[in-house]
Scaffold this motif. Structure first.
Motif, PDB file in Angstrom:
ATOM      1  N   ARG A  12       3.149   0.338   5.203  1.00 37.54           N
ATOM      2  CA  ARG A  12       1.755  -0.073   5.046  1.00 37.54           C
ATOM      3  C   ARG A  12       1.283   0.250   3.623  1.00 37.54           C
ATOM      4  NH1 ARG A  12      -2.215   3.158   8.172  1.00 37.54           N
ATOM      5  NH2 ARG A  12      -1.020   2.477   9.956  1.00 37.54           N
ATOM      6  N   LYS A  13       0.548  -0.701   3.035  1.00 37.67           N
ATOM      7  CA  LYS A  13       0.202  -0.536   1.625  1.00 37.67           C
ATOM      8  C   LYS A  13      -1.311  -0.469   1.419  1.00 37.67           C
ATOM      9  CE  LYS A  13       3.113  -4.122   0.878  1.00 37.67           C
ATOM     10  NZ  LYS A  13       4.363  -4.056   1.623  1.00 37.67           N
ATOM     11  N   TYR A  14      -1.704   0.435   0.518  1.00 36.06           N
ATOM     12  CA  TYR A  14      -3.079   0.499   0.038  1.00 36.06           C
ATOM     13  C   TYR A  14      -3.019   0.197  -1.455  1.00 36.06           C
ATOM     14  CZ  TYR A  14      -3.828   2.969   4.401  1.00 36.06           C
ATOM     15  OH  TYR A  14      -3.872   3.295   5.730  1.00 36.06           O
ATOM     16  N   ILE A  15      -3.930  -0.629  -1.914  1.00 44.35           N
ATOM     17  CA  ILE A  15      -3.933  -0.952  -3.349  1.00 44.35           C
ATOM     18  C   ILE A  15      -5.149  -0.270  -3.973  1.00 44.35           C
ATOM     19  CG2 ILE A  15      -3.927  -2.814  -5.071  1.00 44.35           C
ATOM     20  CD1 ILE A  15      -1.635  -3.172  -3.152  1.00 44.35           C
ATOM     21  N   LEU A  16      -4.896   0.572  -4.970  1.00 36.05           N
ATOM     22  CA  LEU A  16      -6.001   1.261  -5.634  1.00 36.05           C
ATOM     23  C   LEU A  16      -6.042   0.850  -7.098  1.00 36.05           C
ATOM     24  CD1 LEU A  16      -5.632   4.845  -4.103  1.00 36.05           C
ATOM     25  CD2 LEU A  16      -7.130   2.987  -3.379  1.00 36.05           C
ATOM     26  N   ILE A  17      -7.171   0.276  -7.493  1.00 31.75           N
ATOM     27  CA  ILE A  17      -7.362  -0.106  -8.890  1.00 31.75           C
ATOM     28  C   ILE A  17      -8.014   1.084  -9.583  1.00 31.75           C
ATOM     29  CG2 ILE A  17      -8.341  -1.861 -10.431  1.00 31.75           C
ATOM     30  CD1 ILE A  17      -6.400  -2.911  -8.204  1.00 31.75           C
ATOM     31  N   THR A  18      -7.304   1.663 -10.538  1.00 28.90           N
ATOM     32  CA  THR A  18      -7.748   2.939 -11.119  1.00 28.90           C
ATOM     33  C   THR A  18      -8.587   2.744 -12.384  1.00 28.90           C
ATOM     34  OG1 THR A  18      -5.732   3.105 -12.447  1.00 28.90           O
ATOM     35  CG2 THR A  18      -5.666   4.117 -10.276  1.00 28.90           C
ATOM     36  N   LYS A  19      -9.176   3.837 -12.827  1.00 28.41           N
ATOM     37  CA  LYS A  19      -9.914   3.925 -14.106  1.00 28.41           C
ATOM     38  C   LYS A  19     -11.129   3.002 -14.123  1.00 28.41           C
ATOM     39  CE  LYS A  19      -5.504   4.998 -16.280  1.00 28.41           C
ATOM     40  NZ  LYS A  19      -4.619   4.880 -17.423  1.00 28.41           N
ATOM     41  N   LYS A  20     -11.776   2.867 -12.990  1.00 25.41           N
ATOM     42  CA  LYS A  20     -12.987   2.042 -12.897  1.00 25.41           C
ATOM     43  C   LYS A  20     -14.000   2.442 -13.986  1.00 25.41           C
ATOM     44  CE  LYS A  20     -16.355  -0.066 -10.177  1.00 25.41           C
ATOM     45  NZ  LYS A  20     -17.419   0.064 -11.160  1.00 25.41           N
ATOM     46  N   ASP A  21     -13.996   3.723 -14.346  1.00 26.17           N
ATOM     47  CA  ASP A  21     -14.977   4.215 -15.323  1.00 26.17           C
ATOM     48  C   ASP A  21     -14.855   3.568 -16.699  1.00 26.17           C
ATOM     49  OD1 ASP A  21     -13.218   6.652 -16.908  1.00 26.17           O
ATOM     50  OD2 ASP A  21     -12.526   6.034 -14.947  1.00 26.17           O
TER      51      ASP A  21
END
Ligand SMILES: Nc1nc2c(ncn2[C@@H]2O[C@H](COP(=O)(O)OP(=O)(O)OP(=O)(O)O)[C@@H](O)[C@H]2O)c(=O)[nH]1
Ligand SMILES: [Mg+2]
Length: 334
Positions: free
Chosen positions: A94-103
């Motif tokens: 199962r995969k979760y996609i996290l887009i980082t460095k939103k800041d």
């Protein structure tokens, strides 16, 4: 020698070869928690690139063979492109996609658009989120989600520098544990698996980042890349560019408007870069390989590892760049 591990990068500590991962001097071996490389990065910010080839397929095979595994695939917000699809699809769990460095993203780049882009072009799942470890954004929300989903073992994977170890340090801190993992802006900081049991229910595993052959750090010196990567919210630079004019960025790229009408180029990149507008007769960087694009809708030209250029008007452009593999394009996310 037993297999005492460096708590910063996961390497097995060894006293034989100063150039190999996990080296510590023999007189400090017994009391060392970190290898010499991690110690230096932590205390002096000294850069040295790890002499180790990361076995991406091996990591994927390992994770796929763990029946309890789930995967959080972290993607640097500035490097979103369709090539990621083939990597993500290699993971069977199962995969979760996290887009980082939103800041570091300007406010004009809306989270909803980013998620939409990921779902339409990279991997379609409800489990996509934007996060920022620096601003503590969405980290607890993500942890709550995986606990609710009864995730037992979560592997944190993705390309080097996507912010995996920083993210885990943040989780450690919010669980009242010490943020011991080494992080840095050079590639290949984490050398091996680092397994952290948060509690009886959840274990998190840090992994070495995959190396992207097509990213800017393969074409210019690491130390330069570190300086050219945005550290805080990007201030977009927009240029109106008439026919025949180009914008040149450092010695990296030249983007030229080759259509009759003027166009607008907006750079979502570090303000540490040097931008220069030049005329057609100036041959700067013309020697570099080039590619032309017909722009038929608002488009982002992605320069892998550096950021992207948004082009709003219909027309033709030509890019000269260190290597053509650095360039991809997508329908504008803004
Ligand atoms: N602005 C910002 N920078 C971040 C964030 N998370 C990580 N970084 C920076 O990104 C760089 C890479 O972070 P790491 O956590 O070492 O990345 P990694 O994915 O573990 O890298 P490898 O171990 O090489 O695979 C560091 O300079 C971090 O400070 C974030 O949320 N915001
Ligand atoms: Mg790491």
């Amino acid at each position: 020698m037993n297999d005492k591990k460096c708590i910063g990068c996961g390497s097995i500590l060894q006293t034989d070869n100063v150039n190999k991962e996990g080296f510590v001097r023999s007189n400090v071996y017994d009391k060392s928690l970190y290898c010499e490389r991690c110690f230096k990065i932590k205390h002096y910010g000294e850069y040295s690139v790890l002499d180790k080839k990361i076995d991406t397929d091996g990591i994927i095979r390992n994770i796929n063979s763990d029946e309890y595994s789930c995967v959080a695939f972290l993607i640097d917000a500035l490097n979103l492109n369709e090539n990621l699809r083939k990597y993500i699809n290699k993971f069977r769990s199962r995969k979760y996609i996290l887009i980082t460095k939103k800041d570091i993203l300007p406010k004009s780049l809306k989270e909803k658009k980013i998620i939409e882009y990921v779902r339409n072009n990279i991997f379609d799942t409800d489990n996509v989120m934007c996060i920022s470890s620096v601003k503590n954004y969405n980290i607890d929300a993500f942890l709550n989600k995986i606990r609710k989903d009864n995730v037992r073992r979560l592997y944190i994977v993705g390309f080097t520098n996507s912010g995996k170890s920083t993210f885990i340090n943040h989780i450690l801190t919010s669980n009242l544990m010490s943020p011991v993992i080494t992080t840095s802006s050079i590639p290949n900081t984490t050398a091996s698996y680092i397994t952290i049991k948060l509690d009886n229910k959840l274990t998190i595993v840090d992994t070495p980042g995959f190396i992207d052959k097509d990213a800017i750090y393969n074409f210019i010196d690491y130390k330069k890349v570190v300086k050219l990567y945005p550290k805080k919210e990007i201030k977009v630079k927009t240029f109106q560019v008439r026919n025949g004019y180009s914008i040149v960025i450092n010695d990296i790229l030249r983007i030229e408007n080759i259509s009759e009408k003027s166009n607008s180029f907006s750079f979502y990149m570090s303000d540490k870069l040097r931008y220069e507008k030049i005329k057609a007769k100036n041959d700067k960087l013309r020697i570099l390989p080039s590619v032309s694009y017909e722009i038929t809708e608002p488009t982002d030209i992605i320069i892998n590892g550096l950021g992207f250029i948004r082009i709003t008007k219909v027309g033709s452009i030509k890019i000269h760049i260190l290597d053509l593999k650095l360039v991809t394009k997508r329908k504008s996310m803004i």
